[in-house]
Design a protein around this motif. Structure first.
Motif, PDB file in Angstrom:
ATOM      1  N   THR A 175      -5.685 -10.336  -3.540  1.00 22.27           N
ATOM      2  CA  THR A 175      -5.901  -8.957  -3.976  1.00 22.27           C
ATOM      3  C   THR A 175      -7.406  -8.663  -3.916  1.00 22.27           C
ATOM      4  OG1 THR A 175      -6.090  -9.557  -6.327  1.00 22.27           O
ATOM      5  CG2 THR A 175      -3.890  -8.986  -5.497  1.00 22.27           C
ATOM      6  N   THR A 176      -7.763  -7.391  -4.020  1.00 24.25           N
ATOM      7  CA  THR A 176      -9.161  -7.022  -3.874  1.00 24.25           C
ATOM      8  C   THR A 176      -9.673  -6.264  -5.096  1.00 24.25           C
ATOM      9  OG1 THR A 176      -8.832  -4.804  -2.935  1.00 24.25           O
ATOM     10  CG2 THR A 176      -8.694  -6.685  -1.415  1.00 24.25           C
ATOM     11  N   PHE A 177     -10.985  -6.109  -5.139  1.00 25.81           N
ATOM     12  CA  PHE A 177     -11.587  -5.151  -6.054  1.00 25.81           C
ATOM     13  C   PHE A 177     -11.526  -3.814  -5.330  1.00 25.81           C
ATOM     14  CE2 PHE A 177     -13.403  -8.975  -7.980  1.00 25.81           C
ATOM     15  CZ  PHE A 177     -13.185  -8.678  -9.321  1.00 25.81           C
ATOM     16  N   HIS A 178     -10.503  -3.029  -5.673  1.00 26.65           N
ATOM     17  CA  HIS A 178     -10.238  -1.803  -4.926  1.00 26.65           C
ATOM     18  C   HIS A 178     -10.954  -0.585  -5.493  1.00 26.65           C
ATOM     19  CE1 HIS A 178      -7.270  -1.693  -8.235  1.00 26.65           C
ATOM     20  NE2 HIS A 178      -7.445  -0.384  -8.169  1.00 26.65           N
TER      21      HIS A 178
ATOM     22  N   ASN B 110      -0.899  -4.089  -4.105  1.00 26.68           N
ATOM     23  CA  ASN B 110      -0.942  -3.198  -2.941  1.00 26.68           C
ATOM     24  C   ASN B 110      -2.203  -3.396  -2.115  1.00 26.68           C
ATOM     25  OD1 ASN B 110       1.417  -2.098  -3.900  1.00 26.68           O
ATOM     26  ND2 ASN B 110       0.540  -0.129  -4.508  1.00 26.68           N
ATOM     27  N   SER B 111      -3.257  -3.905  -2.743  1.00 28.61           N
ATOM     28  CA  SER B 111      -4.528  -4.057  -2.039  1.00 28.61           C
ATOM     29  C   SER B 111      -4.518  -5.205  -1.041  1.00 28.61           C
ATOM     30  CB  SER B 111      -5.663  -4.260  -3.044  1.00 28.61           C
ATOM     31  OG  SER B 111      -5.531  -5.490  -3.740  1.00 28.61           O
TER      32      SER B 111
ATOM     33  N   ALA C  84      -4.412   3.632   1.169  1.00 27.34           N
ATOM     34  CA  ALA C  84      -3.970   4.848   0.485  1.00 27.34           C
ATOM     35  C   ALA C  84      -3.270   4.564  -0.836  1.00 27.34           C
ATOM     36  CB  ALA C  84      -3.066   5.668   1.390  1.00 27.34           C
ATOM     37  N   ASP C  85      -2.597   3.418  -0.940  1.00 30.47           N
ATOM     38  CA  ASP C  85      -1.850   3.133  -2.171  1.00 30.47           C
ATOM     39  C   ASP C  85      -2.548   2.123  -3.069  1.00 30.47           C
ATOM     40  OD1 ASP C  85      -1.498   0.850  -0.678  1.00 30.47           O
ATOM     41  OD2 ASP C  85       0.695   0.816  -0.831  1.00 30.47           O
ATOM     42  N   ASP C  86      -3.785   1.794  -2.756  1.00 28.88           N
ATOM     43  CA  ASP C  86      -4.532   0.897  -3.640  1.00 28.88           C
ATOM     44  C   ASP C  86      -4.714   1.573  -4.997  1.00 28.88           C
ATOM     45  OD1 ASP C  86      -4.715  -0.699  -1.450  1.00 28.88           O
ATOM     46  OD2 ASP C  86      -6.906  -0.718  -1.326  1.00 28.88           O
ATOM     47  N   GLY C  87      -4.437   0.842  -6.058  1.00 29.70           N
ATOM     48  CA  GLY C  87      -4.558   1.382  -7.401  1.00 29.70           C
ATOM     49  C   GLY C  87      -3.255   1.860  -7.985  1.00 29.70           C
ATOM     50  N   GLN C  88      -2.171   1.753  -7.210  1.00 27.81           N
ATOM     51  CA  GLN C  88      -0.882   2.246  -7.694  1.00 27.81           C
ATOM     52  C   GLN C  88       0.160   1.147  -7.893  1.00 27.81           C
ATOM     53  OE1 GLN C  88       0.562   5.954  -5.876  1.00 27.81           O
ATOM     54  NE2 GLN C  88      -1.317   6.026  -4.691  1.00 27.81           N
TER      55      GLN C  88
END
Length: 235
Positions: free
Chosen positions: A102-105, A119-120, A126-130
């Motif tokens: 996963t990433t620091f999004h 999601n990252s 577009a859906d990073d953070g959801q």
């Protein structure tokens, strides 16, 4: 609802960190850093002194989180007594490799770095953070203040909607106090130079937060992480 929106509640403005919505809502509430950061604190909120931070080093045999990035590692000690369910959730996810890749999004200078969204892992930004783990954890608010270096859990507008996304404060953000569950902090890991005033992990967090980013505060180049739960002292 579009990502990164500011929620205004009747009579009171709450700055909220975007994160881990319930799967069916896809709601992403977000803070305005101008309203969430502060350099003024009451005596109970003051940043710990260097000596106090050093005294908070993990005890022998204690489990800590080792967060590895391309910029270095961040050692996190947990507040087991303040947020036991959040600590258990984080450890359980880390131990099964949930966070690896996963990433620091979301990175905002003068505020925080946020990650932990499954999601990252894919190429679609577009859906990073959801995303989340498919369940939620109830809030465990405490007197712990969101000072620089504190680890806290992200959530949506529902206080009981934390899942997997977390953030690390890179600046004092006292307006998040009693609104988000603080469950750990960056601690000295023994690699610091003599006389260092802050844990080495905070320098890593500073590098992450200052990377070039898009209009959604997502770094242009992915900053992936691996998270391991290890026993102190590290070998």
């Amino acid at each position: 609802m579009k990502k990164r929106t500011l929620l205004i509640l009747v009579g009171l403005l709450f700055a909220l960190v975007g994160c881990d919505p319930k799967p069916e809502t896809k709601t992403d509430a977000t803070p305005d850093p101008k309203t969430t950061t502060s350099t003024t604190a009451t005596p109970s909120e003051l940043k710990l002194s260097t000596s106090e931070l050093r005294d908070q080093k993990p005890l022998d045999g204690e489990e800590v989180a080792v967060l590895e990035t391309k910029f270095g590692r961040i050692i996190l000690r947990f507040f087991e007594d303040k947020a036991p369910n959040h600590v258990k959730n984080f450890k359980d996810l880390a131990k099964k490799g949930f966070y690896d890749g996963t990433t620091f999004h979301r990175v905002i200078p003068g505020f925080m770095i946020q990650g932990g969204d499954p999601n990252s892992k894919n190429a679609d930004r577009a859906d990073d953070g959801q995303g989340g783990p498919g369940y939620s954890v109830n809030a465990e608010f405490s007197e712990i203040s969101h000072v620089r270096g504190v680890l806290s859990m992200a959530r949506s507008t529902d206080p009981n909607s934390a899942g997997s996304q977390f953030f690390i404060c890179v600046a004092n953000s006292f307006s998040l106090d009693t609104q988000y569950t603080a469950f750990g902090r960056v601690v000295f890991d023994g690699t610091e130079k003599e006389g260092a005033e802050e844990p080495a992990g905070l320098a890593v967090a500073d590098k992450i937060v200052n990377q070039p980013r898009d209009k959604s505060d997502n770094p242009n180049q992915k900053i992936e992480m691996k998270v391991k739960i290890m026993t102190w002292p590290l070998k």
